[in-house]
Scaffold this motif. Structure first.
Motif, PDB file in Angstrom:
ATOM      1  N   TYR A 183     137.658  58.505 -42.589  1.00 46.39           N
ATOM      2  CA  TYR A 183     137.993  57.311 -41.815  1.00 46.39           C
ATOM      3  C   TYR A 183     138.759  57.665 -40.542  1.00 46.39           C
ATOM      4  O   TYR A 183     138.446  57.169 -39.444  1.00 46.39           O
ATOM      5  N   ARG A 187     137.456  57.426 -36.529  1.00 38.60           N
ATOM      6  CA  ARG A 187     138.127  56.708 -35.447  1.00 38.60           C
ATOM      7  C   ARG A 187     138.151  57.547 -34.165  1.00 38.60           C
ATOM      8  O   ARG A 187     137.939  57.020 -33.070  1.00 38.60           O
ATOM      9  N   GLU A 188     138.408  58.854 -34.319  1.00 40.84           N
ATOM     10  CA  GLU A 188     138.417  59.720 -33.143  1.00 40.84           C
ATOM     11  C   GLU A 188     137.014  59.871 -32.565  1.00 40.84           C
ATOM     12  O   GLU A 188     136.830  59.882 -31.345  1.00 40.84           O
ATOM     13  N   CYS A 212     137.716  48.105 -33.962  1.00 41.73           N
ATOM     14  CA  CYS A 212     138.895  48.557 -34.694  1.00 41.73           C
ATOM     15  C   CYS A 212     138.947  50.080 -34.800  1.00 41.73           C
ATOM     16  O   CYS A 212     140.038  50.654 -34.935  1.00 41.73           O
ATOM     17  N   LEU A 213     137.801  50.751 -34.736  1.00 47.59           N
ATOM     18  CA  LEU A 213     137.794  52.209 -34.863  1.00 47.59           C
ATOM     19  C   LEU A 213     138.337  52.897 -33.610  1.00 47.59           C
ATOM     20  O   LEU A 213     139.350  53.607 -33.683  1.00 47.59           O
ATOM     21  N   ASN A 216     142.131  52.369 -32.703  1.00 49.48           N
ATOM     22  CA  ASN A 216     143.184  53.018 -33.484  1.00 49.48           C
ATOM     23  C   ASN A 216     143.122  54.535 -33.406  1.00 49.48           C
ATOM     24  O   ASN A 216     143.753  55.222 -34.213  1.00 49.48           O
ATOM     25  N   ALA A 217     142.364  55.071 -32.461  1.00 52.99           N
ATOM     26  CA  ALA A 217     142.288  56.527 -32.309  1.00 52.99           C
ATOM     27  C   ALA A 217     143.647  57.086 -31.908  1.00 52.99           C
ATOM     28  O   ALA A 217     144.433  56.439 -31.205  1.00 52.99           O
ATOM     29  N   ARG A 244     149.171  51.890 -34.323  1.00 46.64           N
ATOM     30  CA  ARG A 244     147.931  52.381 -34.921  1.00 46.64           C
ATOM     31  C   ARG A 244     147.994  52.086 -36.415  1.00 46.64           C
ATOM     32  O   ARG A 244     148.995  52.393 -37.073  1.00 46.64           O
TER      33      ARG A 244
END
Length: 358
Positions: A183, A187-188, A212-213, A216-217, A244
């Motif tokens: 997960y 995100r990154e 949302c991905l 929140n990186a 985050r």
């Protein structure tokens, strides 16, 4: 923009005038509870009044405690010594070794980053400190997750759980750790592909599916200088400009799993439950940090500053309350990892030790 009157900038910072201030490559938050628009949170480089011509910070900050810096370096060295002890004194060279090495190395790196924050007054170091701040949050979040299958496998092989059911417990813990790792890496990857979505920069916009991905990186997105940290301890610590999500899940799950595994070892085996003692010590250290009003201190966002810390500004000796709180929390986690190594040594020398959990 007119040149500031000597001492005027310090008075403005102390009064927490509304609006961001550029410090090197980071933006310092002002005001209590004010929401800044990240699209307009930077002033032009020509108006950078917080830096001298040599790139040093001119804001009224505390003197960095040499004692606290040495303590952070000692904590980093302690974790490295524990890694060496684990390699030399334990027989397992498989998953138990790897899963315990990850959080130990992460904690050593984290303590080193806090010690390096003493160099943040120099502009050449601040860019590197921002990168290190991003990496420490991502690495620590992933590393903590792998203590879940470590405690499950240890309790199974040490006789605290029936191997016929223990392997299922290990498999479930591995699945959770793998899902957490995937997960955060996803995100990154989403940020690399899509960039920072407009909804992350402007709260008034409706988020699209999947925002949302990348929002929140940790390796991407805006990070800012923690102004409260700078004024209290003098350390340059970079944190996300906006919160985050999910950064506290892994440390909490790891601690809970070790408390449960330690209770199982204490109640079901004759082996001393060092794991339980270490988890309790880490829990007490974290609660001390919470009750001190500074939180876990794994900063997840650039919270508005609450004013300069008198202890931090006046003392260059043992450090301010923020340094002490963080050191207590990190020392408790060092004891926790040491107890993990001790528990593994005791289990491997016991008659109930199993070569595999199956």
């Amino acid at each position: 923009m007119a040149a500031p009157v000597p001492g005027q900038l310090g008075m403005e910072l102390a009064a927490f005038s509304i609006g961001p201030t550029q410090v090197g490559t980071a933006t310092v938050m002002h005001g209590a509870g004010d929401e800044e628009d990240p699209l307009h949170s930077r002033r032009p480089p020509a108006d950078d009044d917080d830096n001298g011509q040599d790139g040093s910070l001119r804001a009224p900050v505390a003197r960095v405690s040499r004692f606290a810096t040495a303590a952070f370096l000692a904590l980093a060295a302690g974790h490295l010594l524990l890694l060496r002890e684990q390699w030399l004194t334990t027989a397992d060279r498989g998953t138990l070794l790897l899963r315990l090495t990850l959080p130990g190395a992460s904690l050593a790196f984290e303590s080193g980053v806090y010690a390096a924050g003493a160099l943040g007054r120099f502009s050449t170091a601040r860019s590197a400190l921002e990168v290190l701040g991003r990496v420490r949050l991502l690495v620590s979040t992933i590393a903590w997750a792998w203590l879940l299958p470590w405690s499950a496998e240890l309790s199974c092989r040490c006789g605290a759980a029936d191997p016929r059911r223990g392997w299922i417990m290990v498999l479930n813990a591995e699945t959770i750790a793998t899902a957490i790792t995937a997960y955060f890496l996803l995100r990154e990857l989403a940020f690399m592909i899509r960039g920072e979505p407009p909804s992350a920069l402007d709260p008034s916009l409706q988020p699209k599916f999947g925002d949302c991905l990348p929002s929140n990186a940790l390796l991407g997105g805006q990070f800012r200088l923690n102004k409260a940290e700078l004024e209290a301890s003098g350390r340059v610590v970079f944190v996300p400009a906006r919160p985050r999500k999910g950064l506290y899940a892994s440390p909490g799950l790891a601690l809970a799993s070790h408390l449960l595994a330690g209770l199982a070892l204490w109640s079901s085996t004759p082996v001393p439950a060092r794991l339980l003692a270490g988890a309790v010590c880490a829990l007490a250290a974290r609660k001390f940090s919470d009750f001190s009003g500074l939180g876990d201190e794994r900063e997840t966002s650039a919270a508005p500053a609450r004013g300069p810390s008198p202890q931090g500004v006046a003392s260059g000796g043992f450090g301010c309350a923020r340094d002490v709180s963080r050191l207590v929390c990190r020392a408790g986690e060092l004891v926790w990892i040491w107890c993990c190594v001790q528990q593994l040594q005791l289990c491997e020398s016991s008659a109930s030790w199993l070569p595999k959990c199956e």
